[in-house]
Design a protein around this motif. Structure first.
Motif, PDB file in Angstrom:
ATOM      1  N   UNK A   6      54.380  44.872   0.209  1.00  0.00           N
ATOM      2  CA  UNK A   6      52.780  44.207   0.525  1.00  0.00           C
ATOM      3  C   UNK A   6      52.970  42.576   0.784  1.00  0.00           C
ATOM      4  N   UNK A   7      53.389  42.355  -0.687  1.00  0.00           N
ATOM      5  CA  UNK A   7      53.136  41.136  -1.206  1.00  0.00           C
ATOM      6  C   UNK A   7      54.120  40.216  -0.530  1.00  0.00           C
ATOM      7  N   UNK A   8      52.818  39.166   0.684  1.00  0.00           N
ATOM      8  CA  UNK A   8      54.019  38.428   0.743  1.00  0.00           C
ATOM      9  C   UNK A   8      55.654  37.824   0.778  1.00  0.00           C
ATOM     10  N   UNK A   9      56.364  37.434   1.204  1.00  0.00           N
ATOM     11  CA  UNK A   9      57.962  37.148   1.471  1.00  0.00           C
ATOM     12  C   UNK A   9      57.990  37.765   0.447  1.00  0.00           C
ATOM     13  N   UNK A  10      57.750  39.034   0.437  1.00  0.00           N
ATOM     14  CA  UNK A  10      58.638  40.125  -0.828  1.00  0.00           C
ATOM     15  C   UNK A  10      59.019  41.298   0.193  1.00  0.00           C
ATOM     16  N   UNK A  11      60.470  41.212   0.084  1.00  0.00           N
ATOM     17  CA  UNK A  11      61.486  42.294   0.824  1.00  0.00           C
ATOM     18  C   UNK A  11      61.931  43.860   0.347  1.00  0.00           C
ATOM     19  N   UNK A  12      61.011  43.599  -0.622  1.00  0.00           N
ATOM     20  CA  UNK A  12      61.584  44.900  -1.789  1.00  0.00           C
ATOM     21  C   UNK A  12      60.728  46.348  -1.506  1.00  0.00           C
ATOM     22  N   UNK A  13      61.718  47.124  -1.129  1.00  0.00           N
ATOM     23  CA  UNK A  13      60.881  48.975  -1.061  1.00  0.00           C
ATOM     24  C   UNK A  13      59.062  48.574  -1.825  1.00  0.00           C
ATOM     25  N   UNK A  14      58.426  49.658  -1.279  1.00  0.00           N
ATOM     26  CA  UNK A  14      57.526  49.570  -1.966  1.00  0.00           C
ATOM     27  C   UNK A  14      57.522  50.995  -2.379  1.00  0.00           C
ATOM     28  N   UNK A  15      57.683  51.049  -3.354  1.00  0.00           N
ATOM     29  CA  UNK A  15      57.459  52.745  -4.401  1.00  0.00           C
ATOM     30  C   UNK A  15      56.425  52.560  -4.914  1.00  0.00           C
ATOM     31  N   UNK A  16      55.473  51.702  -4.853  1.00  0.00           N
ATOM     32  CA  UNK A  16      53.785  51.865  -5.986  1.00  0.00           C
ATOM     33  C   UNK A  16      52.685  51.462  -4.865  1.00  0.00           C
ATOM     34  N   UNK A  17      51.461  52.461  -5.310  1.00  0.00           N
ATOM     35  CA  UNK A  17      50.599  52.357  -4.436  1.00  0.00           C
ATOM     36  C   UNK A  17      49.725  52.231  -5.156  1.00  0.00           C
ATOM     37  N   UNK A  18      49.527  50.820  -4.632  1.00  0.00           N
ATOM     38  CA  UNK A  18      47.828  49.841  -5.482  1.00  0.00           C
ATOM     39  C   UNK A  18      46.488  49.985  -4.571  1.00  0.00           C
ATOM     40  N   UNK A  19      46.106  50.902  -5.682  1.00  0.00           N
ATOM     41  CA  UNK A  19      44.763  50.838  -4.705  1.00  0.00           C
ATOM     42  C   UNK A  19      43.747  49.937  -5.018  1.00  0.00           C
ATOM     43  N   UNK A  20      43.256  49.138  -4.188  1.00  0.00           N
ATOM     44  CA  UNK A  20      42.607  48.502  -4.711  1.00  0.00           C
ATOM     45  C   UNK A  20      40.899  48.456  -4.695  1.00  0.00           C
ATOM     46  N   UNK A  21      39.904  48.006  -5.073  1.00  0.00           N
ATOM     47  CA  UNK A  21      38.099  48.877  -4.434  1.00  0.00           C
ATOM     48  C   UNK A  21      37.522  47.056  -3.433  1.00  0.00           C
ATOM     49  N   UNK A  22      37.310  47.122  -2.340  1.00  0.00           N
ATOM     50  CA  UNK A  22      36.763  46.030  -2.048  1.00  0.00           C
ATOM     51  C   UNK A  22      35.802  45.682  -2.051  1.00  0.00           C
ATOM     52  N   UNK A  23      35.087  45.297  -2.283  1.00  0.00           N
ATOM     53  CA  UNK A  23      33.746  44.828  -2.356  1.00  0.00           C
ATOM     54  C   UNK A  23      33.231  46.309  -3.647  1.00  0.00           C
ATOM     55  N   UNK A  24      33.819  46.118  -4.446  1.00  0.00           N
ATOM     56  CA  UNK A  24      33.642  47.421  -5.717  1.00  0.00           C
ATOM     57  C   UNK A  24      33.414  48.676  -4.779  1.00  0.00           C
ATOM     58  N   UNK A  25      33.007  49.044  -3.483  1.00  0.00           N
ATOM     59  CA  UNK A  25      32.691  50.282  -2.545  1.00  0.00           C
ATOM     60  C   UNK A  25      34.519  50.455  -1.813  1.00  0.00           C
ATOM     61  N   UNK A  26      34.895  50.015  -1.712  1.00  0.00           N
ATOM     62  CA  UNK A  26      36.069  50.372  -0.060  1.00  0.00           C
ATOM     63  C   UNK A  26      37.206  50.828  -0.972  1.00  0.00           C
ATOM     64  N   UNK A  27      37.512  51.675  -0.718  1.00  0.00           N
ATOM     65  CA  UNK A  27      39.205  51.819  -1.196  1.00  0.00           C
ATOM     66  C   UNK A  27      40.086  51.604   0.008  1.00  0.00           C
ATOM     67  N   UNK A  28      40.495  50.771  -0.304  1.00  0.00           N
ATOM     68  CA  UNK A  28      42.181  49.765   0.271  1.00  0.00           C
ATOM     69  C   UNK A  28      43.191  50.288  -0.426  1.00  0.00           C
TER      70      UNK A  28
END
Length: 126
Positions: A6-28
């Motif tokens: 999901x990193x811009x300009x990176x063409x590598x295969x996504x192998x890891x899930x990076x869970x972020x908390x938007x606004x400290x509450x919503x998991x994306x």
């Protein structure tokens, strides 16, 4: 078909899930490559931007917006100019000049608040 990082300009295969908390509450969750997952978890600067392949991408490194170095103004003549002096991510410096009115200056102050802009997005627990 495997997911791409999901990193811009990176063409590598996504192998890891990076869970972020938007606004400290919503998991994306973002799928990233191993290197970008480690970099983000290690504290490297990143920004979530809504311009990507899937609506939102992660910006890092030289793809991040410039940093603000200083602000100056000029009021000679019958208009005022606000100068944003910037440091680009490649180390070069630049400047953006904007003609402003007193009303524009009020408008600029409204969306800028410490609460909304400087709260880091935490990584969620797995």
């Amino acid at each position: 078909m495997p997911a791409t990082c999901a990193v811009y300009n990176c063409g590598s295969e996504g192998e890891r899930v990076l869970p972020l908390l938007a606004g400290g509450e919503v998991r994306i969750e973002y799928v990233t490559c191993v290197d970008h997952d480690a970099a983000i978890r290690g504290g490297e600067e990143y920004l979530i931007e809504g311009r990507g392949r899937s609506g939102r991408e992660i910006l890092m490194g030289n793809d991040l917006p410039p940093k603000l170095k200083s602000i100056s103004t000029s009021g000679l003549g019958n208009s005022s100019v606000l100068y944003l002096n910037l440091v680009l991510r490649n180390g070069e410096e630049g400047q953006v000049a904007v003609t402003v009115t007193p009303e524009d200056l009020e408008l600029l102050g409204n969306p800028i608040s410490k609460e909304s802009m400087f709260e880091p997005t935490p990584i969620a627990e797995q």
